[in-house]
Design a protein around this motif. Structure first.
Motif, PDB file in Angstrom:
ATOM      1  N   GLY A   1       0.824  -1.208   0.000  1.00 18.11           N
ATOM      2  CA  GLY A   1       0.000   0.000   0.000  1.00 18.11           C
ATOM      3  C   GLY A   1       0.855   1.254   0.000  1.00 18.11           C
ATOM      4  O   GLY A   1       0.664   2.166  -0.802  1.00 18.11           O
ATOM      5  N   ARG A   2       1.823   1.280   0.899  1.00 11.83           N
ATOM      6  CA  ARG A   2       2.607   2.506   0.996  1.00 11.83           C
ATOM      7  C   ARG A   2       3.445   2.743  -0.251  1.00 11.83           C
ATOM      8  O   ARG A   2       3.617   3.863  -0.713  1.00 11.83           O
ATOM      9  N   LYS A   3       3.940   1.661  -0.820  1.00 11.24           N
ATOM     10  CA  LYS A   3       4.772   1.776  -2.013  1.00 11.24           C
ATOM     11  C   LYS A   3       3.972   2.364  -3.172  1.00 11.24           C
ATOM     12  O   LYS A   3       4.442   3.229  -3.886  1.00 11.24           O
ATOM     13  N   THR A   4       2.729   1.892  -3.352  1.00  8.26           N
ATOM     14  CA  THR A   4       1.966   2.282  -4.542  1.00  8.26           C
ATOM     15  C   THR A   4       1.091   3.502  -4.312  1.00  8.26           C
ATOM     16  O   THR A   4       0.681   4.147  -5.273  1.00  8.26           O
ATOM     17  N   GLN A   5       0.764   3.797  -3.061  1.00  7.96           N
ATOM     18  CA  GLN A   5      -0.077   4.955  -2.722  1.00  7.96           C
ATOM     19  C   GLN A   5      -1.393   4.952  -3.494  1.00  7.96           C
ATOM     20  O   GLN A   5      -1.873   5.991  -3.950  1.00  7.96           O
ATOM     21  N   THR A   6      -1.964   3.781  -3.653  1.00  7.21           N
ATOM     22  CA  THR A   6      -3.261   3.738  -4.320  1.00  7.21           C
ATOM     23  C   THR A   6      -4.089   2.564  -3.803  1.00  7.21           C
ATOM     24  O   THR A   6      -3.593   1.737  -3.032  1.00  7.21           O
ATOM     25  N   SER A   7      -5.357   2.505  -4.225  1.00  2.47           N
ATOM     26  CA  SER A   7      -6.288   1.513  -3.668  1.00  2.47           C
ATOM     27  C   SER A   7      -5.899   0.100  -4.068  1.00  2.47           C
ATOM     28  O   SER A   7      -5.039  -0.108  -4.922  1.00  2.47           O
ATOM     29  N   VAL A   8      -6.574  -0.883  -3.511  1.00  6.56           N
ATOM     30  CA  VAL A   8      -6.104  -2.264  -3.631  1.00  6.56           C
ATOM     31  C   VAL A   8      -6.008  -2.766  -5.080  1.00  6.56           C
ATOM     32  O   VAL A   8      -5.042  -3.444  -5.451  1.00  6.56           O
ATOM     33  N   VAL A   9      -6.962  -2.393  -5.934  1.00  4.98           N
ATOM     34  CA  VAL A   9      -6.904  -2.860  -7.328  1.00  4.98           C
ATOM     35  C   VAL A   9      -5.708  -2.227  -8.049  1.00  4.98           C
ATOM     36  O   VAL A   9      -4.891  -2.912  -8.670  1.00  4.98           O
ATOM     37  N   GLY A  10      -5.593  -0.907  -7.907  1.00  2.00           N
ATOM     38  CA  GLY A  10      -4.485  -0.199  -8.553  1.00  2.00           C
ATOM     39  C   GLY A  10      -3.143  -0.627  -7.987  1.00  2.00           C
ATOM     40  O   GLY A  10      -2.144  -0.706  -8.700  1.00  2.00           O
ATOM     41  N   ALA A  11      -3.123  -0.918  -6.690  1.00  2.00           N
ATOM     42  CA  ALA A  11      -1.854  -1.269  -6.044  1.00  2.00           C
ATOM     43  C   ALA A  11      -1.298  -2.553  -6.637  1.00  2.00           C
ATOM     44  O   ALA A  11      -0.110  -2.629  -6.979  1.00  2.00           O
ATOM     45  N   PHE A  12      -2.138  -3.569  -6.776  1.00  2.00           N
ATOM     46  CA  PHE A  12      -1.653  -4.836  -7.335  1.00  2.00           C
ATOM     47  C   PHE A  12      -1.249  -4.659  -8.790  1.00  2.00           C
ATOM     48  O   PHE A  12      -0.243  -5.209  -9.245  1.00  2.00           O
ATOM     49  N   LYS A  13      -2.028  -3.878  -9.506  1.00  2.00           N
ATOM     50  CA  LYS A  13      -1.733  -3.651 -10.922  1.00  2.00           C
ATOM     51  C   LYS A  13      -0.386  -2.946 -11.073  1.00  2.00           C
ATOM     52  O   LYS A  13       0.470  -3.358 -11.847  1.00  2.00           O
ATOM     53  N   GLN A  14      -0.210  -1.917 -10.260  1.00  2.00           N
ATOM     54  CA  GLN A  14       0.996  -1.114 -10.373  1.00  2.00           C
ATOM     55  C   GLN A  14       2.238  -1.868  -9.886  1.00  2.00           C
ATOM     56  O   GLN A  14       3.289  -1.803 -10.512  1.00  2.00           O
ATOM     57  N   ALA A  15       2.096  -2.590  -8.795  1.00  2.00           N
ATOM     58  CA  ALA A  15       3.278  -3.250  -8.238  1.00  2.00           C
ATOM     59  C   ALA A  15       3.627  -4.517  -8.993  1.00  2.00           C
ATOM     60  O   ALA A  15       4.789  -4.891  -9.084  1.00  2.00           O
TER      61      ALA A  15
ATOM     62  N   THR B   1      -4.911  -0.811   1.994  1.00  2.00           N
ATOM     63  CA  THR B   1      -5.541   0.483   1.717  1.00  2.00           C
ATOM     64  C   THR B   1      -5.133   1.516   2.758  1.00  2.00           C
ATOM     65  O   THR B   1      -4.758   2.641   2.415  1.00  2.00           O
ATOM     66  N   TYR B   2      -5.173   1.143   4.039  1.00  2.00           N
ATOM     67  CA  TYR B   2      -4.735   2.092   5.073  1.00  2.00           C
ATOM     68  C   TYR B   2      -3.247   2.439   4.870  1.00  2.00           C
ATOM     69  O   TYR B   2      -2.839   3.577   5.069  1.00  2.00           O
ATOM     70  N   GLY B   3      -2.465   1.441   4.476  1.00  2.00           N
ATOM     71  CA  GLY B   3      -1.045   1.688   4.225  1.00  2.00           C
ATOM     72  C   GLY B   3      -0.822   2.665   3.073  1.00  2.00           C
ATOM     73  O   GLY B   3       0.184   3.370   3.020  1.00  2.00           O
ATOM     74  N   SER B   4      -1.781   2.725   2.155  1.00  2.00           N
ATOM     75  CA  SER B   4      -1.610   3.607   1.002  1.00  2.00           C
ATOM     76  C   SER B   4      -1.760   5.080   1.390  1.00  2.00           C
ATOM     77  O   SER B   4      -1.487   5.968   0.597  1.00  2.00           O
ATOM     78  N   TYR B   5      -2.219   5.343   2.623  1.00  2.00           N
ATOM     79  CA  TYR B   5      -2.301   6.726   3.097  1.00  2.00           C
ATOM     80  C   TYR B   5      -1.172   7.040   4.081  1.00  2.00           C
ATOM     81  O   TYR B   5      -1.206   8.034   4.792  1.00  2.00           O
ATOM     82  N   LEU B   6      -0.192   6.127   4.133  1.00  2.00           N
ATOM     83  CA  LEU B   6       0.945   6.323   5.032  1.00  2.00           C
ATOM     84  C   LEU B   6       2.050   7.026   4.244  1.00  2.00           C
ATOM     85  O   LEU B   6       2.314   6.680   3.099  1.00  2.00           O
ATOM     86  N   ARG B   7       2.654   8.001   4.889  1.00  2.00           N
ATOM     87  CA  ARG B   7       3.724   8.727   4.190  1.00  2.00           C
ATOM     88  C   ARG B   7       5.022   7.944   4.196  1.00  2.00           C
ATOM     89  O   ARG B   7       5.273   7.157   5.106  1.00  2.00           O
ATOM     90  N   ARG B   8       5.858   8.239   3.217  1.00  2.00           N
ATOM     91  CA  ARG B   8       7.218   7.693   3.253  1.00  2.00           C
ATOM     92  C   ARG B   8       7.901   8.270   4.488  1.00  2.00           C
ATOM     93  O   ARG B   8       7.553   9.349   4.940  1.00  2.00           O
ATOM     94  N   GLY B   9       8.868   7.506   4.993  1.00  2.00           N
ATOM     95  CA  GLY B   9       9.575   8.018   6.171  1.00  2.00           C
ATOM     96  C   GLY B   9       8.986   7.478   7.465  1.00  2.00           C
ATOM     97  O   GLY B   9       9.626   7.491   8.496  1.00  2.00           O
TER      98      GLY B   9
END
Ligand code: PHE
Length: 467
Positions: free
Chosen positions: A71-85, A241-249
């Motif tokens: 989630g944090r790596k892709t910064q997007t929802s679950v469908v987009g995250a799997f697609k992107q990663a 999904t919650y991880g996708s709203y986590l900032r880097r760092g």
């Protein structure tokens, strides 16, 4: 690379604490307060609890890190995250997560609605006194079979859930979690102190913490494993999904460890509290044995007013706690569905929330009517003895969808993402000193997938049922 469909900047948790409270809110729910106590009871405590703790550490924690990192790596929802990663084919796994979210929220809201009814009852009894001659089992039975009441209660709970998600991550979910989670911890602590002062506390602690391996069954082991998924909200992308709203760092490892530790602590405290009360009352252990699943709504309400010191004050607070725990879980399920519409379809948050909430409520209404109110919905069977829509969906989610989603996530993180990619997320300078990347990788590649595959195979080949 996929670009998000919405131009607005992504909402984020204000800090790691904000994330931890929201994610712990998702994890701590009816699974901890309702399901864990009764499966511990059914499995005769001790050894089962030890195995459960082992599953949490060996399977739950590594998968929690995997979900949050994707989630944090892709910064997007679950469908987009799997697609992107991982590539376009992995969209299916994300889609499975969204579908699981719909179904789970669909029936979970029904039980969440009951907590409102018990809260109202307890508030009334605290003023009028516990009614004499009251039949708690019968009252619970008529509550669940009353169609209109089921609809009103679950609609009320759905409105609460929608209202929080509608306001977004920082101003909605985080703000609510920052108030409800400390309140929940405070109430539980008061209950624990009171329960420990009761006569049954020693016996309860022995039951829960003194392992006797002769009582442990193979089924119990697999049940512990299945529950570790449910209770940590893993396998459908809620943590992703919650991880996708986590900032880097912010350290993924630290955040994941906190969430897992809090969830486990609360499950244990809740169980110690409930069992201390039950063991304090003569004859109660036999009574509970007849309906362990009813502990929360049948045995406990009466005990608060007949056995617990300050019960008239603690009873409403207890059901308030259960309602809070359920709400911080339902919002995370809805957020999985909503973030998909926002990130993949470019729909505004408000619209996405209202539409998803309304759509999911159709499932909720049908589930609410499937506990006796509406014959055909209440009696059909797909899985063995699981009669009715509610039981069927619960079985589907706990035995099939969450383990399948979990398996996909471990395979994605352990075998399809490169070592460099996962390492960069977990080892970024902010990780705790005890963390060993190699150990995580070993668990996520070998231990977790084998364990999850064991649940799925047991379900397929032995017809096991863990819900
Ligand atoms: N973890 C929640 C509970 O214990 C249930 C849940 C599962 C919430 C999956 C979100 C996603 O009640």
């Amino acid at each position: 690379m996929q670009t998000p469909a919405t131009p607005a900047p992504r909402d984020h948790w204000s800090s790691r604490l904000g994330f931890v409270l929201a994610a712990a809110g998702s994890a701590i729910g009816l699974g901890n307060l309702w399901k864990f106590p009764y499966i511990t009871w059914d499995n005769r405590g001790g050894a089962f609890v030890l195995v459960y703790l082992g599953c949490i550490a060996a399977v739950g924690l590594p998968i929690m890190m995997a979900e949050i990192l994707i989630g944090r790596k892709t910064q997007t929802s679950v469908v987009g995250a799997f697609k992107q990663a991982l590539g376009p084919r992995w969209r299916v796994v994300g889609g499975l997560g969204v579908a699981t979210g719909w179904i789970l929220l669909g029936y979970y809201t029904v039980v969440a609605g009951w907590t409102l009814s018990y809260l109202a009852r307890c508030l009334r009894w605290s003023f009028t006194g516990y009614p004499s001659g009251y039949d708690p089992g019968g009252a619970f039975g008529s509550l669940v079979a009353d169609g209109p009441v089921q609809l009103v209660l679950s609609a009320a709970f759905m409105v609460l859930t929608v209202a929080v998600v509608y306001s977004g991550i920082g101003r909605g979910i985080e703000r609510v979690s920052r108030v409800l989670m400390p309140a929940l911890f405070g109430i539980l602590l008061m209950l624990l102190v009171t329960a420990l002062s009761m006569d049954g506390a020693g016996e309860a602690l022995g039951f829960i913490f003194r392992p006797s391996f002769s009582e442990l069954s193979w089924d119990g082991t697999l049940e512990a494993l299945g529950h570790s998924f449910f209770t940590l909200s893993l396998g459908m992308g809620a943590m992703l999904t919650y991880g996708s709203y986590l900032r880097r760092g912010e350290s993924v490892v630290r955040a994941a460890t906190w969430v897992v530790a809090l969830d486990t602590l609360i499950a244990l405290i809740a169980t110690v509290t409930m069992f201390s009360v039950i063991f304090s009352v003569a004859g109660m252990t036999d009574h509970v044995g007849r309906s362990t699943a009813g502990m929360l709504f049948i045995s406990l309400p009466e005990l608060f007013y007949t056995a617990v010191p300050f019960g008239a004050i603690l009873a409403p607070l207890f059901y308030l706690l259960v309602a809070f725990a359920a709400l911080t879980s339902t919002i995370s399920m809805l957020e999985v569905a909503v973030s998909y519409w926002i990130d993949e379809r470019g729909v505004s948050r408000r619209r996405a929330t209202l539409l998803s909430g309304a759509g999911i409520f159709v499932i909720t209404a049908l589930c609410g009517l499937s506990l006796g109110a509406w014959g055909p919905l209440s009696s059909f069977t797909v899985f063995g003895e699981k009669a009715g829509l509610f039981a069927t969906l619960d079985h589907l989610v706990a035995n099939w969808l969450l383990p399948l989603g979990g398996l996909a996530i471990t395979l994605a993180a352990g075998w399809f993402l490169t070592r460099e990619a996962t390492r960069a997320e977990l080892v970024d300078g902010s990780q705790p000193r005890w963390f060993r990347y190699g150990l995580w990788r070993f668990f996520i590649r070998y231990v977790s997938p084998l364990a999850v595959a064991a649940i799925i195979l047991a379900v397929i080949f032995f017809g096991r049922d863990f819900s």
